[in-house]
Design a protein around this motif. Structure first.
Motif, PDB file in Angstrom:
ATOM      1  N   THR A  75       0.835  -1.212   0.000  1.00 21.91           N
ATOM      2  CA  THR A  75       0.000   0.000   0.000  1.00 21.91           C
ATOM      3  C   THR A  75       0.866   1.256   0.000  1.00 21.91           C
ATOM      4  O   THR A  75       0.528   2.256  -0.642  1.00 21.91           O
ATOM      5  N   ILE A  76       2.009   1.208   0.697  1.00 22.27           N
ATOM      6  CA  ILE A  76       2.927   2.355   0.718  1.00 22.27           C
ATOM      7  C   ILE A  76       3.581   2.544  -0.651  1.00 22.27           C
ATOM      8  O   ILE A  76       3.713   3.663  -1.150  1.00 22.27           O
ATOM      9  N   VAL A  77       3.955   1.419  -1.286  1.00 16.85           N
ATOM     10  CA  VAL A  77       4.571   1.486  -2.607  1.00 16.85           C
ATOM     11  C   VAL A  77       3.559   1.966  -3.650  1.00 16.85           C
ATOM     12  O   VAL A  77       3.881   2.780  -4.524  1.00 16.85           O
ATOM     13  N   VAL A  78       2.322   1.469  -3.563  1.00 19.15           N
ATOM     14  CA  VAL A  78       1.268   1.896  -4.488  1.00 19.15           C
ATOM     15  C   VAL A  78       1.005   3.388  -4.332  1.00 19.15           C
ATOM     16  O   VAL A  78       0.827   4.112  -5.326  1.00 19.15           O
ATOM     17  N   THR A  79       1.000   3.866  -3.091  1.00 27.86           N
ATOM     18  CA  THR A  79       0.813   5.299  -2.847  1.00 27.86           C
ATOM     19  C   THR A  79       1.930   6.103  -3.503  1.00 27.86           C
ATOM     20  O   THR A  79       1.686   7.147  -4.124  1.00 27.86           O
ATOM     21  N   GLN A  80       3.150   5.607  -3.401  1.00 28.91           N
ATOM     22  CA  GLN A  80       4.276   6.277  -4.044  1.00 28.91           C
ATOM     23  C   GLN A  80       4.089   6.313  -5.563  1.00 28.91           C
ATOM     24  O   GLN A  80       4.388   7.321  -6.219  1.00 28.91           O
ATOM     25  N   SER A  81       3.586   5.207  -6.117  1.00 30.76           N
ATOM     26  CA  SER A  81       3.360   5.139  -7.553  1.00 30.76           C
ATOM     27  C   SER A  81       2.328   6.171  -8.010  1.00 30.76           C
ATOM     28  O   SER A  81       2.541   6.874  -9.003  1.00 30.76           O
ATOM     29  N   PHE A  82       1.237   6.289  -7.268  1.00 37.45           N
ATOM     30  CA  PHE A  82       0.191   7.268  -7.613  1.00 37.45           C
ATOM     31  C   PHE A  82       0.722   8.695  -7.495  1.00 37.45           C
ATOM     32  O   PHE A  82       0.474   9.535  -8.367  1.00 37.45           O
ATOM     33  N   ILE A  83       1.463   8.971  -6.419  1.00 39.27           N
ATOM     34  CA  ILE A  83       2.018  10.315  -6.223  1.00 39.27           C
ATOM     35  C   ILE A  83       3.054  10.622  -7.307  1.00 39.27           C
ATOM     36  O   ILE A  83       3.145  11.759  -7.793  1.00 39.27           O
ATOM     37  N   GLY A  84       3.820   9.609  -7.728  1.00 38.58           N
ATOM     38  CA  GLY A  84       4.821   9.798  -8.770  1.00 38.58           C
ATOM     39  C   GLY A  84       4.227  10.215 -10.092  1.00 38.58           C
ATOM     40  O   GLY A  84       4.863  10.932 -10.873  1.00 38.58           O
ATOM     41  N   HIS A  85       2.990   9.776 -10.347  1.00 39.34           N
ATOM     42  CA  HIS A  85       2.329  10.168 -11.591  1.00 39.34           C
ATOM     43  C   HIS A  85       1.574  11.491 -11.448  1.00 39.34           C
ATOM     44  O   HIS A  85       1.008  11.995 -12.421  1.00 39.34           O
ATOM     45  N   PHE A 225      -9.872   8.398  -5.547  1.00 39.16           N
ATOM     46  CA  PHE A 225      -9.473   9.685  -4.954  1.00 39.16           C
ATOM     47  C   PHE A 225      -8.513  10.487  -5.845  1.00 39.16           C
ATOM     48  O   PHE A 225      -8.622  11.709  -5.931  1.00 39.16           O
ATOM     49  N   VAL A 226      -7.565   9.781  -6.502  1.00 41.00           N
ATOM     50  CA  VAL A 226      -6.545  10.495  -7.285  1.00 41.00           C
ATOM     51  C   VAL A 226      -7.041  10.845  -8.682  1.00 41.00           C
ATOM     52  O   VAL A 226      -6.886  11.983  -9.148  1.00 41.00           O
ATOM     53  N   TYR A 227      -7.686   9.890  -9.377  1.00 43.35           N
ATOM     54  CA  TYR A 227      -8.062  10.115 -10.775  1.00 43.35           C
ATOM     55  C   TYR A 227      -9.510  10.565 -10.970  1.00 43.35           C
ATOM     56  O   TYR A 227      -9.792  11.413 -11.810  1.00 43.35           O
ATOM     57  N   LYS A 228     -10.422   9.974 -10.191  1.00 46.70           N
ATOM     58  CA  LYS A 228     -11.838  10.338 -10.358  1.00 46.70           C
ATOM     59  C   LYS A 228     -12.159  11.662  -9.681  1.00 46.70           C
ATOM     60  O   LYS A 228     -12.830  12.534 -10.257  1.00 46.70           O
ATOM     61  N   LEU A 229     -11.699  11.825  -8.434  1.00 44.73           N
ATOM     62  CA  LEU A 229     -12.013  13.047  -7.673  1.00 44.73           C
ATOM     63  C   LEU A 229     -10.913  14.105  -7.776  1.00 44.73           C
ATOM     64  O   LEU A 229     -11.070  15.204  -7.251  1.00 44.73           O
ATOM     65  N   ASN A 230      -9.783  13.746  -8.439  1.00 40.09           N
ATOM     66  CA  ASN A 230      -8.668  14.683  -8.641  1.00 40.09           C
ATOM     67  C   ASN A 230      -8.157  15.312  -7.341  1.00 40.09           C
ATOM     68  O   ASN A 230      -7.880  16.507  -7.272  1.00 40.09           O
ATOM     69  N   ASN A 388       7.546   8.237 -15.188  1.00 38.73           N
ATOM     70  CA  ASN A 388       7.766   8.228 -16.634  1.00 38.73           C
ATOM     71  C   ASN A 388       9.063   8.946 -17.005  1.00 38.73           C
ATOM     72  O   ASN A 388       9.398   9.063 -18.188  1.00 38.73           O
ATOM     73  N   ASP A 389       9.792   9.427 -16.002  1.00 34.67           N
ATOM     74  CA  ASP A 389      11.014  10.194 -16.218  1.00 34.67           C
ATOM     75  C   ASP A 389      12.143   9.260 -16.676  1.00 34.67           C
ATOM     76  O   ASP A 389      12.551   8.356 -15.947  1.00 34.67           O
ATOM     77  N   GLU A 390      12.664   9.490 -17.896  1.00 32.50           N
ATOM     78  CA  GLU A 390      13.712   8.634 -18.461  1.00 32.50           C
ATOM     79  C   GLU A 390      15.010   8.716 -17.658  1.00 32.50           C
ATOM     80  O   GLU A 390      15.756   7.746 -17.564  1.00 32.50           O
ATOM     81  N   ARG A 391      15.288   9.901 -17.078  1.00 29.24           N
ATOM     82  CA  ARG A 391      16.516  10.060 -16.297  1.00 29.24           C
ATOM     83  C   ARG A 391      16.490   9.145 -15.079  1.00 29.24           C
ATOM     84  O   ARG A 391      17.490   8.484 -14.743  1.00 29.24           O
ATOM     85  N   VAL A 392      15.336   9.108 -14.413  1.00 32.01           N
ATOM     86  CA  VAL A 392      15.178   8.218 -13.245  1.00 32.01           C
ATOM     87  C   VAL A 392      15.278   6.760 -13.680  1.00 32.01           C
ATOM     88  O   VAL A 392      15.942   5.947 -13.032  1.00 32.01           O
ATOM     89  N   ALA A 393      14.635   6.414 -14.818  1.00 32.09           N
ATOM     90  CA  ALA A 393      14.641   5.036 -15.311  1.00 32.09           C
ATOM     91  C   ALA A 393      16.061   4.567 -15.632  1.00 32.09           C
ATOM     92  O   ALA A 393      16.440   3.425 -15.323  1.00 32.09           O
ATOM     93  N   ASP A 394      16.868   5.433 -16.233  1.00 29.24           N
ATOM     94  CA  ASP A 394      18.249   5.080 -16.558  1.00 29.24           C
ATOM     95  C   ASP A 394      19.082   4.848 -15.297  1.00 29.24           C
ATOM     96  O   ASP A 394      19.910   3.928 -15.241  1.00 29.24           O
ATOM     97  N   THR A 395      18.854   5.688 -14.283  1.00 33.15           N
ATOM     98  CA  THR A 395      19.588   5.538 -13.021  1.00 33.15           C
ATOM     99  C   THR A 395      19.208   4.233 -12.317  1.00 33.15           C
ATOM    100  O   THR A 395      20.063   3.523 -11.782  1.00 33.15           O
TER     101      THR A 395
END
Length: 510
Positions: A75-85, A225-230, A388-395
């Motif tokens: 749940t903590i990792v999923v939250t990070q994923s949502f916040i990252g987007h 909460f993130v996508y439907k209610l923004n 989606n940041d390529e710089r982060v993905a490369d690192t």
């Protein structure tokens, strides 16, 4: 008359005797060899059966614990994923809070709670079931006071991050997210200790079901909460809060509803008695685990001082969270190691303790090897779950080999920590962690990270150096342990904490 005794020539009689002497030992050797082979086959069959029986006992504790820990951390990792987007800055801010402040607090509470694991496990093994509920209530009191003392870490998040030199935009984002974490962290007072209480009596399957449902519930809430209610960052954190407390409420219903009749006798003022010994054991447990968890947090802090800190923190945090998520599986074996060692010490069976440790290490190492290969195969793809940041993905891709090695080590050293918790040897392991992580790992990581061209990779190499040193030291320490002596110590510890069932007459509720 002829004497038939002399009818056979002398040399023939001697040859017969020699032939007989040669044949008897051969026949006896054949029989002995057959018996030895049969005994070896029986021993081999017996060993296989013992390994199978021990594995069932281990997985009975480990599997529910793995499911619950993977789901809860998920749940903590999923939250990070949502916040990252939502925002790259907020991703770095969340990574900073989760890796530093939240990990710091979680380390203390997890460590303080592991005293419950030691005491409940040994009480169950010794048949002192009524003491388990008292140990649980004592841990709630100790953890509640501890967390309240630690709250300023979250309240003054922005100021703390600026004080340690983080970029202003990241510090401001992290400070806001810190405040949103406050109602979340209070669930740990109950969720951590109840899990240890239930798994000590082999009743933690209920937590696995609750945690699995929590994970699905959390993803659904986050999408709404993130996508439907923004609602952005606030929506992601609200989903985390609601799903985490769902598990605690379910645990309360299970315990108070009568599913633990032998160990839960209701609330009692006996929980306030003899708190000092509980605090002492909790503190040594807390120091042991905190030194381990803070180690990773300080490495994230080092990454924050790198050029292009936003990319460095995000990439390092993604790898660290991936490592930590796999580490949740290892924590399942930590719980199993603690329960098996504590139960057998409580029963006074030193031989069973040693056999269980061997099976635990073998099983956990195999799983670590599997995830080692998995991390190598997916490499760069891991990062796209978070950004989606390529710089982060490369690192992240550059760190993948080191991440795989960390995952491999996760298959060994956490189990050794679980053995130490089950035996109540937290103080000795705390010293090992201090030396290996803080006198070897962090200086090595800082040296390679800042004085060479390795950058973030250098920090991670330092981390692996500290973990490898700790693993070798713990293996030696466990190998040299006199388990018969540990049985005596466990008996003395249980006698010190023991209260008769009759002394629980001051219950306030059931």
């Amino acid at each position: 008359m002829c004497n038939h005794n002399h009818s056979l020539p002398t040399n023939n009689r001697q040859g017969l005797r020699e032939h007989t002497r040669r044949q008897v030992p051969v026949m006896m050797d054949d029989r002995m060899e057959t018996k030895l082979l049969r005994h070896e086959e029986e021993e081999e069959g017996d060993l296989k059966q013992r390994i199978w029986d021990e594995s069932k006992k281990i997985w009975r504790v480990a599997l529910p614990s793995i499911i619950s820990r993977v789901s809860a951390f998920g749940t903590i990792v999923v939250t990070q994923s949502f916040i990252g987007h939502v925002s790259e800055t907020d991703l770095a801010g969340y990574a900073l809070v989760q890796s530093l402040s939240v990990r710091f607090i979680n380390g203390i509470l997890l460590g303080m709670s592991s005293a419950t694991e030691t005491l409940c496990g040994q009480s169950f093994g010794a048949g002192q079931h009524h003491m388990m509920g008292i140990h649980l209530q004592r841990s709630w009191i100790v953890d509640l006071i501890t967390l309240t003392i630690l709250l300023p870490i979250l309240i003054f998040g922005t100021q703390i991050f600026k004080l340690v030199g983080e970029e202003e935009s990241i510090a401001n984002s992290g400070g806001y997210i810190s405040l949103l974490f406050i109602p979340f962290v209070y669930n740990w007072i109950f969720s951590l200790t109840i899990q240890m209480y239930l798994q000590a009596q082999l009743k933690n399957m209920i937590i696995a079901w609750l945690a699995a449902f929590q994970f699905a519930f959390h993803i659904s809430l986050s999408l709404v909460f993130v996508y439907k209610l923004n609602l952005g960052v606030s929506g992601a954190m609200l989903a985390l809060l609601m799903s985490s407390w769902f598990v605690v409420i379910g645990e309360f219903i299970y315990i108070f509803g009568g599913w633990c009749p032998n160990s839960w006798k209701g609330f009692t003022v006996a929980a306030f008695k003899d708190l000092l010994p509980t605090v002492k054991l909790s503190v040594s447990s807390g120091v042991m685990l905190c030194l381990e968890l803070w180690y990773y947090a300080l490495l994230v802090l080092l990454a924050g001082y790198m050029p292009n800190a936003e990319v460095a923190i995000s990439a390092f945090s993604i790898c660290l969270n991936t490592n930590s998520w796999e580490f949740m599986i290892s924590l399942g074996f930590v719980g199993a190691a603690c329960v098996r060692v504590a139960n057998e010490l409580g029963r006074g069976n030193a031989k069973a303790v040693k056999f269980s440790i061997k099976v635990l290490l073998g099983t956990s190492a195999l799983i670590g090897g599997f995830f080692f290969v998995l991390c190598l195969l997916f490499r760069k793809n891991l990062s796209y779950l978070f950004t989606n940041d390529e710089r982060v993905a490369d690192t992240v891709s550059d760190l993948s080999l080191l991440l795989s090695l960390s995952v491999l080590l996760n298959g060994v050293y956490p189990v050794l920590s679980g053995v130490a918790i089950g035996a109540g040897m937290q103080g000795a392991v705390a010293i090992v962690n201090l030396v290996c992580f803080y006198l070897i790992g962090i200086p090595l990581g800082a040296l390679l990270g800042y004085l060479t061209s390795l950058g973030v990779k250098g920090i991670w190499i330092g981390m692996i150096g500290g973990v490898l040193t700790q693993t070798i030291t713990l293996v030696y320490m466990i190998w040299r342990t006199d388990w018969d002596d540990e049985v005596k110590k466990a008996s003395e510890r249980l006698s010190r904490f023991y209260l008769n069932s009759d002394e629980n007459s001051e219950q306030t509720s059931n």
